[in-house]
Scaffold this active site. Structure first.
Site, PDB file in Angstrom:
ATOM      1  N   HIS A 153    -107.815  -2.142 -86.650  1.00 49.59           N
ATOM      2  CA  HIS A 153    -109.089  -1.832 -87.290  1.00 49.59           C
ATOM      3  C   HIS A 153    -110.036  -1.190 -86.277  1.00 49.59           C
ATOM      4  O   HIS A 153    -109.748  -1.142 -85.078  1.00 49.59           O
ATOM      5  CB  HIS A 153    -109.739  -3.092 -87.864  1.00 49.59           C
ATOM      6  CG  HIS A 153    -109.104  -3.580 -89.131  1.00 49.59           C
ATOM      7  ND1 HIS A 153    -108.020  -4.423 -89.132  1.00 49.59           N
ATOM      8  CD2 HIS A 153    -109.389  -3.328 -90.433  1.00 49.59           C
ATOM      9  CE1 HIS A 153    -107.668  -4.680 -90.383  1.00 49.59           C
ATOM     10  NE2 HIS A 153    -108.480  -4.032 -91.182  1.00 49.59           N
ATOM     11  N   LYS A 157    -115.059  -4.306 -85.993  1.00 53.17           N
ATOM     12  CA  LYS A 157    -114.605  -5.439 -86.796  1.00 53.17           C
ATOM     13  C   LYS A 157    -114.596  -6.697 -85.939  1.00 53.17           C
ATOM     14  O   LYS A 157    -114.051  -6.711 -84.838  1.00 53.17           O
ATOM     15  CB  LYS A 157    -113.214  -5.179 -87.375  1.00 53.17           C
ATOM     16  CG  LYS A 157    -112.753  -6.284 -88.329  1.00 53.17           C
ATOM     17  CD  LYS A 157    -111.510  -5.886 -89.102  1.00 53.17           C
ATOM     18  CE  LYS A 157    -111.052  -6.999 -90.041  1.00 53.17           C
ATOM     19  NZ  LYS A 157    -112.072  -7.325 -91.051  1.00 53.17           N
TER      20      LYS A 157
END
Length: 242
Positions: A153, A157
């Site tokens: 990600h 995140k």
């Protein structure tokens, strides 16, 4: 602009409206005729009280929101409890993509599902919903194989492993596997999940790559419309795929 106020439109409150997902939900909701956003709720006091026809509220003003049929929540764990409580108070369905919830909050979802329709998912991609089924089936058929879940990600995140990775691990465990996890945070990656089954001499990989956050917003809106007419209970996204 918002959709026309049609008789059958599902009334939606968007909680966490200033975040990336909240903004995507608002933008895509405006393109649909089967729902109408009646309130957008953000943490801070909004600079404008109405944006594109949608009333804006601060989280501290949540109780003053107009009537709604479904609450869509893409916020943070600290903002989760008030919106769930409001949905219970109003008898509205609850759709949440907030991850990193504590055990007490997950228990609260189970309790709420006795009174209202509830869907809490780490990922609202319809493709990921199908991937979960494939993972469970593969795990059941490949007993004794190593199972590793690798997720990637963007650098912003916070939780790791991702909620989606943990959910895929739950499906793998249902099939009898013992999943292990690895997390990568780099650049602006929207989301990639690889579930690998390996044994001596061979390997199987099941992969989902998201290239646009709109897929999650579309899935949440699909779930909201479907859930609005369901009986109380705890639902999964794949229960709402027709």
């Amino acid at each position: 602009m918002t959709n026309p106020n049609t008789k059958d439109a599902v009334r939606v409150l968007v909680h966490g409206a200033s975040g990336r997902m909240g903004q995507a939900v608002l933008r895509l909701a405006a393109e649909r005729q089967d729902l109408r956003v009646v309130a957008a709720v953000s943490r801070g006091v909004p600079a404008q009280r109405v944006v594109d026809g949608v009333p804006q509220f601060a989280a501290s003003e949540l109780g003053g929101a107009p009537g709604f049929d479904v609450g869509i929540d893409f916020s943070l764990p600290q903002g989760f409890d008030p919106i769930l409580a409001l949905c219970l108070e109003r008898g509205a369905a609850f759709v949440s993509g907030t991850t990193g919830l504590g055990e007490n909050q997950r228990d609260a979802l189970d309790v709420a599902a006795r009174s209202i329709p509830v869907l809490s998912a780490s990922n609202f991609s319809l493709g990921v919903a199908v991937l979960g089924e494939l993972v469970e089936r593969a795990a059941a058929m490949l007993r004794g194989w190593d199972c590793d879940i690798v997720e990637s990600h963007h650098v912003h995140k916070q939780d790791a492993p991702s909620g989606t990775a943990l959910t895929l691990g739950e499906f793998a465990a249902l099939g009898g596997a013992e999943p292990r996890y690895a997390s990568l945070r780099a650049g602006d990656i929207v989301g990639e999940h690889t579930v690998q089954f390996a044994t001596a001499g061979e390997r199987i990989e099941l992969i989902h790559r998201a290239t646009n956050r709109d897929i999650f917003a579309r899935g949440a809106l699909h779930a909201a419309v479907q859930l609005s007419s369901r009986a109380p209970g705890l639902y999964r996204l794949r229960d709402l795929i027709s």
